[in-house]
Design an enzyme around this catalytic site. Sequence first.
Site, PDB file in Angstrom:
ATOM      1  N   GLU A 123     -10.783  -2.220  11.274  1.00 15.36           N
ATOM      2  CA  GLU A 123     -11.496  -3.251  10.260  1.00 15.36           C
ATOM      3  C   GLU A 123     -11.223  -4.699  10.943  1.00 15.36           C
ATOM      4  OE1 GLU A 123      -9.593  -2.582   6.673  1.00 15.36           O
ATOM      5  OE2 GLU A 123      -7.770  -3.398   7.111  1.00 15.36           O
ATOM      6  N   LEU A 166      -8.229   6.929   1.998  1.00 19.58           N
ATOM      7  CA  LEU A 166      -8.024   8.159   2.475  1.00 19.58           C
ATOM      8  C   LEU A 166      -6.919   8.147   3.646  1.00 19.58           C
ATOM      9  CD1 LEU A 166     -11.522   9.703   2.925  1.00 19.58           C
ATOM     10  CD2 LEU A 166     -10.051  10.223   1.237  1.00 19.58           C
ATOM     11  N   GLN A 167      -6.679   7.416   4.351  1.00 18.99           N
ATOM     12  CA  GLN A 167      -5.565   7.509   5.526  1.00 18.99           C
ATOM     13  C   GLN A 167      -4.351   7.276   5.047  1.00 18.99           C
ATOM     14  OE1 GLN A 167      -7.368   4.262   8.429  1.00 18.99           O
ATOM     15  NE2 GLN A 167      -8.049   3.975   6.468  1.00 18.99           N
ATOM     16  N   GLY A 197       0.800  -1.161   0.063  1.00 18.15           N
ATOM     17  CA  GLY A 197       0.018  -0.034  -0.210  1.00 18.15           C
ATOM     18  C   GLY A 197       0.742   1.249   0.020  1.00 18.15           C
ATOM     19  N   MET A 246      -8.410   1.413   9.110  1.00 12.31           N
ATOM     20  CA  MET A 246      -7.362   0.306   8.648  1.00 12.31           C
ATOM     21  C   MET A 246      -6.658  -0.325   9.716  1.00 12.31           C
ATOM     22  SD  MET A 246      -6.052   1.124   4.978  1.00 12.31           S
ATOM     23  CE  MET A 246      -7.009   1.208   3.281  1.00 12.31           C
ATOM     24  N   GLY A 247      -6.460  -1.607   9.600  1.00  6.49           N
ATOM     25  CA  GLY A 247      -5.710  -2.313  10.801  1.00  6.49           C
ATOM     26  C   GLY A 247      -6.364  -3.784  10.928  1.00  6.49           C
ATOM     27  N   THR A 257       5.035   1.056   6.239  1.00  6.46           N
ATOM     28  CA  THR A 257       3.496   0.428   6.401  1.00  6.46           C
ATOM     29  C   THR A 257       2.679   1.357   7.503  1.00  6.46           C
ATOM     30  OG1 THR A 257       2.039  -1.334   7.301  1.00  6.46           O
ATOM     31  CG2 THR A 257       4.236  -1.209   8.157  1.00  6.46           C
ATOM     32  N   ILE A 258       1.591   1.649   6.814  1.00  4.42           N
ATOM     33  CA  ILE A 258       0.769   2.725   7.785  1.00  4.42           C
ATOM     34  C   ILE A 258       0.067   1.727   8.862  1.00  4.42           C
ATOM     35  CG2 ILE A 258       0.045   3.997   6.083  1.00  4.42           C
ATOM     36  CD1 ILE A 258      -2.795   2.752   6.152  1.00  4.42           C
ATOM     37  N   ASP A 259       0.290   0.495   8.854  1.00  2.00           N
ATOM     38  CA  ASP A 259      -0.215  -0.435  10.015  1.00  2.00           C
ATOM     39  C   ASP A 259       0.727  -0.494  10.951  1.00  2.00           C
ATOM     40  OD1 ASP A 259      -2.685  -1.204   8.659  1.00  2.00           O
ATOM     41  OD2 ASP A 259      -1.548  -2.925   7.703  1.00  2.00           O
TER      42      ASP A 259
END
Length: 409
Positions: A237, A296-297, A13, A180-181, A136-138
């Site tokens: 999520e 969007l995040q 992503g 997200m997650g 990673t945004i996670d």
Amino acid sequence: MSSGKILVAQGGGPTAVINQSLVGVALEARRFQNVKRVYGARHGVRGIVDEEFVDLTQETSHNLEAVARTPASALGSTRDKPDLAYCQEIFKVLKAHEIEHFFYIGGNDSSDTVRIVSEEARKAHYPLRSIHIPKTIDNDLVGNDHTPGFPSAARFVAQAFAGANLDNAALPGVYVGVVMGRHAGFLTAASALGKKFPDDGPHLIYVPERVFEIPQFLADVKAVYERYGRCVIAVSEGIHDASGRPIITQLAKDVEKDAHGNVQLSGTGALADLLCEEIKARLGIKRVRGDTFGYLQRSFIGCVSDVDQREAREVGEKAVQFAMWGQVDGSVAIKRSGFYSAVYELLPLEAVAGKTRTMADGFITASGTDVTDAFRMYLRPLLGSDMPDAYRLRNNPVAKVLKAGPTHP
């Protein structure tokens, strides 16, 4: 004789700062006399096997800097998850093009790809230096204090919930925001940084690290609504029941799956809608709204942490330095020093590849519906400077005339 060629690619992503890492590699590599060409692969590993390369050596420094400030993956990305056979094809291409240094910017799957390619090169006695650059945004890469991309996404989530809270306070009701997650709740937990006053939302935060039970969820919402006359909720999520089954599979009649066979958790907006329907039906609250933050995040252009930008650039630069000066392959990791400063280490690929980090128990309250001050202290320096603030009118009521109550002696 050395070819002086290096290759960099982006996988998974996109984020708001992944191009900083790309440019960090490209510009830092130019400082080394043994580097003659810096290639970029279009759309990650797919571009490597298809030999879709561009010559980044011909880019001007000015344009590279402009690209660095632009969110999303400038080279394009891929969701391909290479197995051994796929990685063997990658290695064939790298060898054919005489690539001596391979840099792959990505998350868990990307680190595993680098590990397999590194092993193939070693078995073939081919002099390839392979470095994984974290992204990673996670925020779920093990061995890292945090990962580039997460702070900017967290900044967005915090600000989005701060705004949703203001809206909800003006027109009270229940608001559900799905973040997200799949396995890690760091990004959802970031919603807590949007709170300023004690009665601000999010009033309830649900992360995958804790079991989610629908009856308890409804009881939580009811209690908050009765106390404040409204309720703002942040939900990962990846929330699931005690058996590990995603909640969306219990509420939805049909669920979508991605290319890897994973249940599509929040991309359709279904989870937010289904939770809202449960609240309406079970609690009788009429004003209930839900949003799915979705993409969007990841690459929101107006909401980037300057700390995240700097560190994303530095992990790219450090990757080149580790590759040129070191004798081992590895994964660049961010460590924390003092109240807050970042230092960088090179971890063994096998220590990172294919592993998932989750939130520490000390970051989640005993109730399982909020975060602790330890988490707030952890996240706040990462959000960067100039975080917006919200204010309230002071309560200076004027005495009623027509609606005044009875006077008592």
